[in-house]
Design a protein around this motif. Structure first.
Motif, PDB file in Angstrom:
ATOM      1  N   UNK A  70       0.908  -1.124   0.000  1.00 41.61           N
ATOM      2  CA  UNK A  70       0.000   0.000   0.000  1.00 41.61           C
ATOM      3  C   UNK A  70       0.961   1.190   0.000  1.00 41.61           C
ATOM      4  N   UNK A  71       0.563   2.355   0.042  1.00 39.26           N
ATOM      5  CA  UNK A  71       1.547   3.430  -0.038  1.00 39.26           C
ATOM      6  C   UNK A  71       1.924   3.956   1.325  1.00 39.26           C
ATOM      7  N   UNK A  94      -7.357  -2.242  -0.677  1.00 39.85           N
ATOM      8  CA  UNK A  94      -7.793  -0.860  -0.523  1.00 39.85           C
ATOM      9  C   UNK A  94      -7.064  -0.236   0.659  1.00 39.85           C
ATOM     10  N   UNK A  97      -6.618   6.421   3.206  1.00 34.79           N
ATOM     11  CA  UNK A  97      -5.648   7.496   3.409  1.00 34.79           C
ATOM     12  C   UNK A  97      -5.890   8.219   4.728  1.00 34.79           C
ATOM     13  N   UNK A 103      -7.212  -2.803   3.562  1.00 31.43           N
ATOM     14  CA  UNK A 103      -8.284  -3.793   3.523  1.00 31.43           C
ATOM     15  C   UNK A 103      -8.079  -4.752   2.360  1.00 31.43           C
ATOM     16  N   UNK A 127      -3.965  -1.848  -6.186  1.00 33.14           N
ATOM     17  CA  UNK A 127      -4.134  -1.101  -4.946  1.00 33.14           C
ATOM     18  C   UNK A 127      -5.001   0.117  -5.199  1.00 33.14           C
ATOM     19  N   UNK A 128      -6.101   0.183  -4.513  1.00 32.99           N
ATOM     20  CA  UNK A 128      -6.951   1.372  -4.619  1.00 32.99           C
ATOM     21  C   UNK A 128      -6.755   2.198  -3.365  1.00 32.99           C
ATOM     22  N   UNK A 129      -6.620   3.496  -3.531  1.00 35.15           N
ATOM     23  CA  UNK A 129      -6.524   4.356  -2.348  1.00 35.15           C
ATOM     24  C   UNK A 129      -7.699   5.289  -2.284  1.00 35.15           C
ATOM     25  N   UNK A 130      -8.091   5.600  -1.064  1.00 37.13           N
ATOM     26  CA  UNK A 130      -9.208   6.508  -0.879  1.00 37.13           C
ATOM     27  C   UNK A 130      -9.610   6.528   0.577  1.00 37.13           C
ATOM     28  N   UNK A 131     -10.920   6.583   0.801  1.00 37.51           N
ATOM     29  CA  UNK A 131     -11.426   6.651   2.169  1.00 37.51           C
ATOM     30  C   UNK A 131     -12.308   5.439   2.423  1.00 37.51           C
ATOM     31  N   UNK A 132     -12.088   4.786   3.554  1.00 36.16           N
ATOM     32  CA  UNK A 132     -12.845   3.578   3.864  1.00 36.16           C
ATOM     33  C   UNK A 132     -14.211   3.953   4.442  1.00 36.16           C
ATOM     34  N   UNK A 133     -15.122   2.995   4.451  1.00 34.37           N
ATOM     35  CA  UNK A 133     -16.482   3.278   4.907  1.00 34.37           C
ATOM     36  C   UNK A 133     -16.529   3.954   6.264  1.00 34.37           C
ATOM     37  N   UNK A 136     -15.389   7.506   6.023  1.00 37.37           N
ATOM     38  CA  UNK A 136     -16.384   8.295   5.294  1.00 37.37           C
ATOM     39  C   UNK A 136     -17.459   8.751   6.261  1.00 37.37           C
TER      40      UNK A 136
ATOM     41  N   UNK B  69       4.021   3.268  -6.322  1.00 40.42           N
ATOM     42  CA  UNK B  69       4.782   2.341  -5.501  1.00 40.42           C
ATOM     43  C   UNK B  69       5.098   1.079  -6.263  1.00 40.42           C
ATOM     44  N   UNK B 118     -19.578   1.907   0.047  1.00 35.77           N
ATOM     45  CA  UNK B 118     -19.027   2.607   1.206  1.00 35.77           C
ATOM     46  C   UNK B 118     -17.587   3.032   1.026  1.00 35.77           C
ATOM     47  N   UNK B 120     -14.615   4.870  -0.872  1.00 38.04           N
ATOM     48  CA  UNK B 120     -14.530   5.971  -1.825  1.00 38.04           C
ATOM     49  C   UNK B 120     -13.141   5.968  -2.450  1.00 38.04           C
TER      50      UNK B 120
END
Lengths: 146, 146
Positions: A70-71, A94, A97, A103, A127-133, A136, B69, B118, B120
């Motif tokens: 992950x980063x 996932x 950030x 996850x 790898x997807x980055x963002x905000x987890x449920x 959020x 990465x 959920x 994002x």
DNA sequence: AAAAAGATGCAACTTGGTTGCAAAGTTCTT
DNA sequence: AAGAACTTTGCAACCAAGTTGCATCTTTTT
């Protein structure tokens, strides 16, 4: 198909099941998500960092765990569940950030791509980055209060 | 569509074009592939590591470059070419485990996946690891000689 | 039981990344 | 043009993650 004990799982991969190795494996299994060396260290204060490092290195060599990036700056490790026979791919990960948690999106397989002539693929990381449920949700509450 | 000078490209992203920033940008453009801070440092001995770090940090904030990465242990940076309008995805990267070089597979777009309710998504990294063409070749020659 | 091989903990070290601070360079104001 | 205010830079110091050498302890083998 009966569940194997940790000892059996290690032996099956040609890893001698020492006390430390069993502890590290159990910790990873218990927490379920990808962990860094430091994460494991924090959960196993009895074992020295270098020993954990060596256990993980051995686990990687023997395909007990595999590394994902992950980063977050530190490598994460995850127990291999090859019962799912992820030929090359495996599942998508996932990284949040906000809470810096990684996850496994177990249900989401990595779509494979055609790579140019001459490249030989050994493994794939998606790898997807963002905000987890849960982050959020916290965010919304925060905004409502503000 | 005429090519912009480096100065113009930086200004377009609200980055004041100082000497160091232009040098860093030009180095990244010249080498073409994703580079780590250390890689840039090695190519720009005149500039201090901390300055390069600050330039890159600024570049990331202003979307001049983005981080990727590979599993090399150090973050790599790459100039954003949004003329290709990679909505979220962008292209796939390839990391050679032998020469530790990271390649952009420009032609290969990242296939997007459906993620669970959920979550994002902000960005996506697709990283293939293996052996690159020139290392594959060296390998064959090596085997033939052996 | 002795010898050999393997695993562990400690301390030291490497590397990549990051920050505080003072000096040098810019820009703005008068 | 001179000085104040702000920005950028280099140096040195620092931090965290990862890694290694070595002595000790444990296990296995003979």
């Amino acid at each position: 198909m009966k569940a194997l004990s940790v000892t059996e799982k290690l032996q099956q991969k040609d890893v001698k099941p020492t006390a430390n190795r069993i502890l590290v494996y159990e910790t990873m299994a218990k927490l379920g998500c990808p962990l860094s060396i430091s994460d494991i260290e924090d959960n196993l204060l009895s074992i020295d960092k270098s020993s954990i490092f060596r256990v993980i290195t051995l686990f990687v060599q023997h395909d007990v765990v595999h590394a994902i990036e992950d980063g977050s700056g530190s490598l994460k490790y995850e127990i291999c569940h090859e019962d799912l026979l992820h030929a090359l791919g495996g599942h998508v990960h996932f990284y949040c950030e906000k809470c810096h948690h990684t996850f496994c999106l177990e249900g989401v397989d990595i779509p494979l791509v055609q790579i140019p002539e001459g490249f030989e693929s050994k493994s794939v990381n998606y790898m997807i980055k963002g905000i987890c449920p849960s982050c959020c949700k916290k965010n919304e509450i925060g905004n409502n209060l503000a």
